[in-house]
Design a protein around this motif. Structure first.
Motif, PDB file in Angstrom:
ATOM      1  N   GLN A 105      10.090   3.770  -2.169  1.00 27.97           N
ATOM      2  CA  GLN A 105       9.562   4.683  -3.183  1.00 27.97           C
ATOM      3  C   GLN A 105       8.805   5.872  -2.597  1.00 27.97           C
ATOM      4  N   ARG A 106       9.062   6.177  -1.325  1.00 25.07           N
ATOM      5  CA  ARG A 106       8.401   7.348  -0.749  1.00 25.07           C
ATOM      6  C   ARG A 106       8.852   8.632  -1.447  1.00 25.07           C
ATOM      7  N   GLY A 107      10.074   8.630  -1.986  1.00 19.93           N
ATOM      8  CA  GLY A 107      10.557   9.808  -2.693  1.00 19.93           C
ATOM      9  C   GLY A 107       9.716  10.176  -3.898  1.00 19.93           C
ATOM     10  N   MET A 108       9.018   9.202  -4.493  1.00 15.45           N
ATOM     11  CA  MET A 108       8.138   9.492  -5.630  1.00 15.45           C
ATOM     12  C   MET A 108       7.076  10.510  -5.266  1.00 15.45           C
ATOM     13  N   LEU A 109       6.616  10.469  -4.018  1.00 11.76           N
ATOM     14  CA  LEU A 109       5.563  11.388  -3.584  1.00 11.76           C
ATOM     15  C   LEU A 109       6.038  12.835  -3.609  1.00 11.76           C
ATOM     16  N   PHE A 110       7.353  13.043  -3.525  1.00 17.75           N
ATOM     17  CA  PHE A 110       7.914  14.395  -3.502  1.00 17.75           C
ATOM     18  C   PHE A 110       8.717  14.697  -4.771  1.00 17.75           C
ATOM     19  N   GLU A 111       8.579  13.812  -5.784  1.00 15.09           N
ATOM     20  CA  GLU A 111       9.268  13.966  -7.067  1.00 15.09           C
ATOM     21  C   GLU A 111      10.785  14.040  -6.871  1.00 15.09           C
ATOM     22  N   LEU A 112      11.289  13.144  -6.032  1.00 15.40           N
ATOM     23  CA  LEU A 112      12.720  12.992  -5.819  1.00 15.40           C
ATOM     24  C   LEU A 112      13.196  11.766  -6.594  1.00 15.40           C
ATOM     25  N   GLN A 113      14.340  11.869  -7.227  1.00 16.07           N
ATOM     26  CA  GLN A 113      14.825  10.805  -8.103  1.00 16.07           C
ATOM     27  C   GLN A 113      15.602   9.767  -7.286  1.00 16.07           C
ATOM     28  N   ASP A 114      14.961   8.628  -7.089  1.00 16.02           N
ATOM     29  CA  ASP A 114      15.515   7.541  -6.286  1.00 16.02           C
ATOM     30  C   ASP A 114      16.240   6.563  -7.214  1.00 16.02           C
ATOM     31  N   ALA A 115      17.421   6.120  -6.797  1.00 15.76           N
ATOM     32  CA  ALA A 115      18.173   5.145  -7.588  1.00 15.76           C
ATOM     33  C   ALA A 115      17.750   3.717  -7.286  1.00 15.76           C
ATOM     34  N   MET A 171       0.818  -1.206   0.000  1.00 18.25           N
ATOM     35  CA  MET A 171       0.000   0.000   0.000  1.00 18.25           C
ATOM     36  C   MET A 171       0.856   1.262   0.000  1.00 18.25           C
ATOM     37  N   LEU A 172       1.776   1.384   0.966  1.00 17.22           N
ATOM     38  CA  LEU A 172       2.622   2.565   1.052  1.00 17.22           C
ATOM     39  C   LEU A 172       3.804   2.482   0.095  1.00 17.22           C
ATOM     40  N   ALA A 173       4.306   1.259  -0.146  1.00 21.39           N
ATOM     41  CA  ALA A 173       5.521   1.105  -0.937  1.00 21.39           C
ATOM     42  C   ALA A 173       5.268   1.139  -2.432  1.00 21.39           C
ATOM     43  N   PHE A 174       4.050   0.826  -2.857  1.00 18.30           N
ATOM     44  CA  PHE A 174       3.808   0.767  -4.304  1.00 18.30           C
ATOM     45  C   PHE A 174       2.549   1.507  -4.726  1.00 18.30           C
ATOM     46  N   SER A 175       1.398   1.133  -4.162  1.00 18.65           N
ATOM     47  CA  SER A 175       0.132   1.679  -4.655  1.00 18.65           C
ATOM     48  C   SER A 175       0.044   3.184  -4.471  1.00 18.65           C
ATOM     49  N   LEU A 176       0.345   3.679  -3.271  1.00 18.53           N
ATOM     50  CA  LEU A 176       0.210   5.118  -3.018  1.00 18.53           C
ATOM     51  C   LEU A 176       1.135   5.947  -3.902  1.00 18.53           C
ATOM     52  N   THR A 204       2.645   5.148  -6.715  1.00 23.10           N
ATOM     53  CA  THR A 204       2.380   4.928  -8.140  1.00 23.10           C
ATOM     54  C   THR A 204       1.125   5.658  -8.581  1.00 23.10           C
ATOM     55  N   TYR A 205       0.028   5.485  -7.837  1.00 23.84           N
ATOM     56  CA  TYR A 205      -1.219   6.131  -8.228  1.00 23.84           C
ATOM     57  C   TYR A 205      -1.157   7.646  -8.051  1.00 23.84           C
ATOM     58  N   CYS A 206      -0.403   8.109  -7.058  1.00 24.90           N
ATOM     59  CA  CYS A 206      -0.244   9.555  -6.900  1.00 24.90           C
ATOM     60  C   CYS A 206       0.492  10.154  -8.092  1.00 24.90           C
ATOM     61  N   PHE A 207       1.541   9.492  -8.532  1.00 27.01           N
ATOM     62  CA  PHE A 207       2.266   9.961  -9.711  1.00 27.01           C
ATOM     63  C   PHE A 207       1.357   9.945 -10.936  1.00 27.01           C
ATOM     64  N   LEU A 208       0.572   8.890 -11.075  1.00 22.27           N
ATOM     65  CA  LEU A 208      -0.386   8.805 -12.175  1.00 22.27           C
ATOM     66  C   LEU A 208      -1.350   9.987 -12.140  1.00 22.27           C
ATOM     67  N   GLY A 209      -1.929  10.252 -10.959  1.00 22.30           N
ATOM     68  CA  GLY A 209      -2.901  11.328 -10.839  1.00 22.30           C
ATOM     69  C   GLY A 209      -2.312  12.703 -11.103  1.00 22.30           C
ATOM     70  N   LYS A 210      -1.111  12.957 -10.593  1.00 18.51           N
ATOM     71  CA  LYS A 210      -0.486  14.264 -10.793  1.00 18.51           C
ATOM     72  C   LYS A 210      -0.206  14.536 -12.268  1.00 18.51           C
ATOM     73  N   THR A 211       0.285  13.533 -12.974  1.00 14.91           N
ATOM     74  CA  THR A 211       0.581  13.741 -14.389  1.00 14.91           C
ATOM     75  C   THR A 211      -0.695  13.908 -15.210  1.00 14.91           C
ATOM     76  N   LEU A 212      -1.731  13.147 -14.888  1.00 15.73           N
ATOM     77  CA  LEU A 212      -2.994  13.313 -15.612  1.00 15.73           C
ATOM     78  C   LEU A 212      -3.598  14.682 -15.335  1.00 15.73           C
ATOM     79  N   ALA A 213      -3.530  15.135 -14.081  1.00 10.42           N
ATOM     80  CA  ALA A 213      -4.068  16.453 -13.742  1.00 10.42           C
ATOM     81  C   ALA A 213      -3.326  17.556 -14.478  1.00 10.42           C
ATOM     82  N   ALA A 214      -2.049  17.311 -14.779  1.00 12.42           N
ATOM     83  CA  ALA A 214      -1.259  18.292 -15.527  1.00 12.42           C
ATOM     84  C   ALA A 214      -1.456  18.164 -17.029  1.00 12.42           C
ATOM     85  N   GLY A 215      -2.285  17.219 -17.452  1.00  9.14           N
ATOM     86  CA  GLY A 215      -2.567  17.064 -18.874  1.00  9.14           C
ATOM     87  C   GLY A 215      -1.553  16.234 -19.625  1.00  9.14           C
ATOM     88  N   HIS A 216      -0.832  15.342 -18.920  1.00 11.99           N
ATOM     89  CA  HIS A 216       0.200  14.542 -19.562  1.00 11.99           C
ATOM     90  C   HIS A 216      -0.048  13.059 -19.335  1.00 11.99           C
TER      91      HIS A 216
END
Length: 808
Positions: A552-562, A61-66, A68-80
């Motif tokens: 993958q918590r860094g994805m929530l803040f748009e930080l580039q994780d290796a 839930m915290l490691a993948f779904s949240l 991943t779906y947040c990134f999906l939603g942010k990009t769609l909201a931005a029209g991409h």
């Protein structure tokens, strides 16, 4: 004659009032069942409705779904459409990833409209609501009473409190399977082709949503439900004379063609990507490759004791999947019902679907299946996670319980009712004892069975008591949920076990703020927290571990994780991680237990988050940047650039040789570039002979960048982005090849001089899939409209006449 007050109103005045009252009563009856289902879900999941918390009950839930779906939603909201995700595993394809949520319509809508925390809470509650209402809709379409349909829907939303609710992909499959059944039913029952085509489209969309939720399990269960139930429904319609054999064959041809075509927007990019991803090797193939790359002894996979009996415990036990008492007693009752005799092919089909799904929850059955002469990779997918097939059992049992209750209500004799209940009581009462399964809370189970039988018997005399049966199912659901979610005190909020403060998880602390202003990537590093699953179960993902910014918590803040966590990865990245790791990792984990200079350089890791009391042991110098509680951010003294210009390169014969060279002890990333084919720009010049060129990197979004460079001689521009065939580049406006460099990243050959390179990631299958889906939907709707127009015109054509008299 009496005058004054109290004079009776004339009948004409009472009629509108009586009609209006009748409409209200009818409306109340119509919405009572769906309302009870929705209220049941909200009550059980009330913590997500009324508090800003997210579930941490399942590790994904915290490691993948949240994220991943947040990134999906942010990009769609931005029209991409996010084709590439730069915020995990040093960059990876996103929209083509089977679990990204792309074309999973409910996820796209919810996360595209709401903020991340609110979207996640809404989504957790929404999926079981859809599941319950979908089952109600399906059973009502089968002419079952409101009470029977409501009971079936409530049984199905028992998933709210089961282990599936904490895994959004499987809850999504559960949400769309009953809608698929209902659409297939209406498609086969429709009397005209326009309606058939419309319902065919709805069925195709529902099948696609189940598959989009989770590819392998959705594909198996969705296709199984479609075929088993569809065949049973077709037999009913053909036997009744409502559907001719020729029309049935033609209709099935349309359905089977429409399902993949309508879902091309999802299927085409997924299947193309999977073909060159890690999953293409199969789970066994990945295990063998890891053994080879990591130089570890071959893994020995042991089956947990008692695993083969867990399925029966999950069904009959409380709390678990919650399918016991009334549902289990009634799931065989439809076979003995005389009123359902015409629909026995459907009951048989649902029973067969549930039985096969039940068998495949047993690992030994999956192992036997793997021995059949079929694709080894297909067998591997079926074997992996056998418990997931329990979803098929839940779907079948819920629908069969609805049919069974209807048969009970329609029965006319005591003998017939005994024959209805006996199989369910015998099977679910004896089988657990035979297989040695442990039944949690047996006293509660016995009480529920007794109350259920008493209520069923009472309905034989007082039919109106049937409305209490859905209420009893709801009470069972609430009781199970209370047993499963024993409350604990979390700070000042009384919440069920397995929830986390959503606002706190999404709040940027000092480390996040510092990383947001730095260049390059980072990773979290705490050797004490790493096991074969990476950091997935590190501290059970408690708030004390959030500051490490792993999982993958860094994805929530748009930080580039290796680093990252995903079952589908680019093979070069996956192999690079294993070749530099001497710790066994699961196929879906990507972490560096022993960071090497090569890994830091090629992945441009300029920052490391580690315990504040234990600075990371890195092969290069670093310094403390900022503290945040138990964690600290360490920055490299000499930051690594995103691009470098090197005049020296070495060409090797294969990617395997390139990986061996790059991960060897003597490899120096700053000395020369390892290529797998000739760049065709002239001879390589040793770096000590000629001065290195210079370059700057400017991101132009998530999937493109501009590079401005100066090269004193023919050179390779090393771009520290993970290589993928869909990356392309232009040099001063002209296309140039993007080569695999140093096995993992990108190399662009350039001639001497000053140049501008634009690199971009393009996946043509996304556009092609969308076009295919749009065309397929247009053909189905256009065909339905055209046939409806033709049919309507024929109804209004004048009747042919002969000698002035109407013909025939």
């Amino acid at each position: 004659m009496k005058t004054g007050t109290g004079v009776a109103s004339p009948p004409e005045a009472e009629a509108p009032t009586t009609a209006w009252r009748g409409r209200l009563v009818g409306l109340a009856r119509a919405i009572a069942g769906p309302a009870l289902i929705a209220i049941a879900v909200i009550t059980v999941d009330r913590v997500y409705v009324f508090h800003n918390v997210v579930s941490s009950q399942g590790v994904d839930m915290l490691a993948f779904s949240l994220p991943t779906y947040c990134f999906l939603g942010k990009t769609l909201a931005a029209g991409h459409i996010a084709l590439w995700n730069p915020f995990t595993m040093a960059g990876a394809p996103f929209a083509a990833d089977p679990q990204s949520g792309w074309m999973y319509l409910s996820a796209m809508l919810v996360f595209g409209v709401l903020p991340c925390s609110a979207a996640m809470r809404t989504f957790i509650v929404l999926q079981p609501v859809i599941a319950g209402l979908g089952m109600y809709w399906f059973l009502r379409g089968e002419s079952l009473s409101r009470a029977a349909a409501t009971a079936g829907g409530l049984i199905f939303v028992s998933l709210v409190g089961s282990t599936f609710s904490s895994s959004l992909p499987f809850a999504g499959i559960a949400a769309w399977l009953p809608i698929l059944l209902g659409a297939v039913s209406r498609c086969l029952r429709s009397a005209t082709w326009p309606k058939r085509l419309v319902w065919c489209l709805v069925a195709a969309i529902a099948w696609g949503q189940a598959v989009a939720s989770f590819l392998t399990t959705g594909l198996l269960l969705g296709t199984g439900a479609l075929v088993f139930y569809g065949v049973g429904r077709t037999m009913v319609e053909v036997r009744a004379g409502r559907l001719g054999k020729a029309n049935a064959m033609l209709l099935w041809a349309v359905v089977l063609a429409a399902i993949p075509m309508v879902n091309l927007a999802f299927l085409l990019p997924r299947l193309t990507y999977l073909a060159h991803s890690t999953i293409a090797l199969g789970y066994d193939g990945l295990q063998r490759l890891e053994d080879q790359l990591s130089h570890l002894p071959p893994a020995v996979v042991a089956t947990a004791p008692g695993r083969s009996e867990r399925w029966i415990s999950n069904i009959v036990g409380s709390p678990r999947t919650y399918l016991w008492a009334l549902p289990l007693m009634l799931c065989f009752a439809g076979w003995a019902s005389r009123s359902l005799r015409e629909r026995r092919p459907m009951i048989a089909a649902l029973s067969a679907f549930g039985a096969i799904a039940l068998l495949f929850t047993i690992p030994s059955v999956g192992a036997a299946f793997a021995q059949l002469p079929i694709s080894h990779r297909l067998a591997s997918l079926v074997q992996h996670g056998p418990d997931r097939n329990m979803l098929g059992v839940v779907v079948a049992a819920s629908a069969l319980a609805g049919f069974g209750l209807q048969g009970w209500l329609d029965a006319t004799s005591f003998r017939q009712r005994v024959l209805m209940l006996a199989p369910g009581l015998a099977f679910w009462g004896i089988v657990p004892l035979v297989v040695g399964a442990r039944v949690p809370s047996p006293v509660l189970a016995v009480v529920a069975v007794g109350v259920g039988i008493a209520l069923l018997v009472a309905t034989t005399r007082w039919r109106s008591l049937v409305v209490l049966i859905p209420v009893l199912v709801a009470v069972e659901l609430f009781t199970n949920a209370a047993l499963e979610n024993r409350p604990i005190v979390d700070r000042t909020l009384l919440v069920p076990h397995g929830t986390a403060d959503g606002a706190a998880y999404l709040r940027a602390g000092p480390i996040v703020q510092a990383l947001g202003s730095t260049d390059g990537r980072y990773f979290g590093f705490d050797p004490a927290g790493i096991d074969h699953r990476g950091y997935l179960v590190f501290g059970l993902q408690s708030p004390d571990t959030w500051g490490l910014l792993v999982n993958q918590r860094g994805m929530l803040f748009e930080l580039q994780d290796a680093q990252g966590y995903n079952p589908v990865q680019l093979p070069r990245y996956w192999s690079f991680v294993r070749a530099l790791t001497r710790v066994r990792l699961d196929y879906n984990a990507a972490v560096f237990p022993q960071p090497s200079r090569t890994a830091l350089d090629l992945l441009q890791v300029n920052s490391v988050v580690a315990p504040a009391t234990s600075p990371p042991d890195l092969p290069v110098a670093s310094r403390l940047s900022v503290n945040e509680g138990a964690w600290a951010l360490y920055a490299l003294d000499r930051p690594i650039p995103r691009v470098s210009v090197l005049s020296s390169w070495k060409v090797v014969a294969s990617d395997t040789e390139a990986l061996q060279v790059v991960t060897g002890r003597s490899f120096d990333p700053a000395d020369a570039v390892v290529l797998e084919r000739s760049p065709r720009i002239g001879p390589s010049t040793p770096s000590k002979v000629i001065a290195a060129g210079s370059a700057t990197y400017e991101a132009l979004g998530l999937r493109s960048a501009r590079i401005t460079l100066s090269a004193p001689s023919p050179a390779i521009v090393l771009v520290r982005n993970v290589y993928d065939p869909h990356w392309s580049a232009t040099l001063d406006g002209r296309p140039v090849p993007v080569l695999a460099a140093d096995y993992l990243v990108q190399g662009i050959p350039v001639p001497p001089g000053r140049h501008t390179i634009v690199v971009s990631y393009e996946d043509p299958t996304i556009g092609q899939g969308l076009a295919g889906t749009g065309l397929s939907v247009a053909l189905l709707l256009g065909g339905a409209l055209a046939l409806a127009i033709v049919r309507r015109r024929r109804q209004f054509l004048p009747t042919p006449e002969v000698d002035g008299s109407p013909a025939g």
